[in-house]
Motif scaffolding. Structure first.
Motif, PDB file in Angstrom:
ATOM      1  N   GLU A  63       0.840  -1.209   0.000  1.00 35.94           N
ATOM      2  CA  GLU A  63       0.000   0.000   0.000  1.00 35.94           C
ATOM      3  C   GLU A  63       0.870   1.253   0.000  1.00 35.94           C
ATOM      4  N   TRP A  64       1.896   1.282   0.849  1.00 33.15           N
ATOM      5  CA  TRP A  64       2.792   2.436   0.903  1.00 33.15           C
ATOM      6  C   TRP A  64       3.548   2.579  -0.411  1.00 33.15           C
ATOM      7  N   ARG A  65       3.986   1.459  -0.965  1.00 32.76           N
ATOM      8  CA  ARG A  65       4.711   1.472  -2.240  1.00 32.76           C
ATOM      9  C   ARG A  65       3.838   2.081  -3.331  1.00 32.76           C
ATOM     10  N   ASN A  66       2.579   1.706  -3.382  1.00 34.64           N
ATOM     11  CA  ASN A  66       1.661   2.251  -4.383  1.00 34.64           C
ATOM     12  C   ASN A  66       1.439   3.749  -4.173  1.00 34.64           C
ATOM     13  N   ASP A  67       1.293   4.160  -2.903  1.00 33.37           N
ATOM     14  CA  ASP A  67       1.119   5.581  -2.595  1.00 33.37           C
ATOM     15  C   ASP A  67       2.328   6.393  -3.049  1.00 33.37           C
ATOM     16  N   MET A  68       3.538   5.886  -2.789  1.00 36.05           N
ATOM     17  CA  MET A  68       4.750   6.602  -3.183  1.00 36.05           C
ATOM     18  C   MET A  68       4.883   6.677  -4.702  1.00 36.05           C
ATOM     19  N   SER A  69       4.548   5.612  -5.392  1.00 36.69           N
ATOM     20  CA  SER A  69       4.606   5.635  -6.856  1.00 36.69           C
ATOM     21  C   SER A  69       3.640   6.667  -7.420  1.00 36.69           C
ATOM     22  N   GLU A  70       2.457   6.731  -6.844  1.00 38.43           N
ATOM     23  CA  GLU A  70       1.485   7.738  -7.269  1.00 38.43           C
ATOM     24  C   GLU A  70       2.004   9.144  -7.004  1.00 38.43           C
ATOM     25  N   GLU A  71       2.634   9.349  -5.852  1.00 40.49           N
ATOM     26  CA  GLU A  71       3.177  10.668  -5.500  1.00 40.49           C
ATOM     27  C   GLU A  71       4.270  11.082  -6.487  1.00 40.49           C
ATOM     28  N   ILE A  72       5.140  10.153  -6.837  1.00 48.43           N
ATOM     29  CA  ILE A  72       6.218  10.454  -7.782  1.00 48.43           C
ATOM     30  C   ILE A  72       5.652  10.848  -9.141  1.00 48.43           C
ATOM     31  N   ASN A  73       4.584  10.201  -9.551  1.00 44.53           N
ATOM     32  CA  ASN A  73       3.985  10.486 -10.852  1.00 44.53           C
ATOM     33  C   ASN A  73       3.024  11.677 -10.829  1.00 44.53           C
ATOM     34  N   SER A  74       2.687  12.162  -9.647  1.00 44.99           N
ATOM     35  CA  SER A  74       1.657  13.196  -9.530  1.00 44.99           C
ATOM     36  C   SER A  74       2.044  14.531 -10.148  1.00 44.99           C
ATOM     37  N   VAL A  75       3.329  14.836 -10.211  1.00 47.02           N
ATOM     38  CA  VAL A  75       3.722  16.153 -10.712  1.00 47.02           C
ATOM     39  C   VAL A  75       3.297  16.356 -12.165  1.00 47.02           C
ATOM     40  N   ASP A  76       3.337  15.309 -12.960  1.00 47.02           N
ATOM     41  CA  ASP A  76       2.924  15.453 -14.354  1.00 47.02           C
ATOM     42  C   ASP A  76       1.442  15.824 -14.441  1.00 47.02           C
ATOM     43  N   GLN A  77       0.619  15.276 -13.553  1.00 49.18           N
ATOM     44  CA  GLN A  77      -0.803  15.618 -13.539  1.00 49.18           C
ATOM     45  C   GLN A  77      -1.002  17.063 -13.092  1.00 49.18           C
ATOM     46  N   ILE A  78      -0.219  17.498 -12.118  1.00 46.73           N
ATOM     47  CA  ILE A  78      -0.309  18.871 -11.629  1.00 46.73           C
ATOM     48  C   ILE A  78       0.066  19.850 -12.739  1.00 46.73           C
ATOM     49  N   LEU A  79       1.133  19.534 -13.466  1.00 51.51           N
ATOM     50  CA  LEU A  79       1.620  20.451 -14.496  1.00 51.51           C
ATOM     51  C   LEU A  79       0.664  20.589 -15.674  1.00 51.51           C
ATOM     52  N   LEU A  80      -0.167  19.577 -15.898  1.00 55.22           N
ATOM     53  CA  LEU A  80      -1.131  19.660 -17.001  1.00 55.22           C
ATOM     54  C   LEU A  80      -2.077  20.847 -16.829  1.00 55.22           C
ATOM     55  N   THR A  81      -2.404  21.178 -15.581  1.00 60.96           N
ATOM     56  CA  THR A  81      -3.368  22.248 -15.341  1.00 60.96           C
ATOM     57  C   THR A  81      -2.769  23.472 -14.651  1.00 60.96           C
ATOM     58  N   ALA A  82      -1.498  23.404 -14.257  1.00 61.38           N
ATOM     59  CA  ALA A  82      -0.873  24.528 -13.546  1.00 61.38           C
ATOM     60  C   ALA A  82      -0.670  25.711 -14.491  1.00 61.38           C
ATOM     61  N   ASP A  83      -1.020  26.889 -14.010  1.00 59.44           N
ATOM     62  CA  ASP A  83      -0.876  28.123 -14.780  1.00 59.44           C
ATOM     63  C   ASP A  83       0.602  28.445 -14.983  1.00 59.44           C
TER      64      ASP A  83
END
Length: 106
Positions: A63-83
């Protein structure tokens, strides 16, 4: 010589910048105006990120491993909509802040 940090307006209005690779280091992005006008910046890769991913993959806590993998990949999702902001409107945008916050969380 090693890159210590990005200085003021390092990639200002670089509309063709789509992806950047940066060291996994707190303090690399010190200002909010580094990516002003970088409207196409959508992906950030970390130098040292592969080792981090391999370490996480080796852990037994799924569960922690999956959470960390999601966190590492999250920046690309943030940048898609970041001004990206605009130099002409004195708006620095939020891309640099999003990347800086993300590095601290990883």
């Amino acid at each position: 010589n090693k890159l210590e940090r990005f200085d003021r307006e390092a990639f200002d209005n670089c509309g063709s910048l789509e992806r950047i690779t940066i060291p996994l280091k707190v303090g690399m992005i010190t200002r909010d105006d580094i990516f002003t006008g970088c409207i196409n910046l959508k992906h950030v890769d970390l130098v040292g990120g592969e080792e981090l991913r391999e370490t996480i993959a080796a852990l037994q806590f799924e569960e922690w491993r999956n959470d960390m993998s999601e966190e590492i990949n999250s920046v690309d999702q943030i940048l898609l909509t970041a001004d990206a902001g605009s130099f002409y409107h004195e708006d620095v945008g939020v891309k640099a802040e999003a990347i800086r916050t993300w590095i601290r969380s990883v």
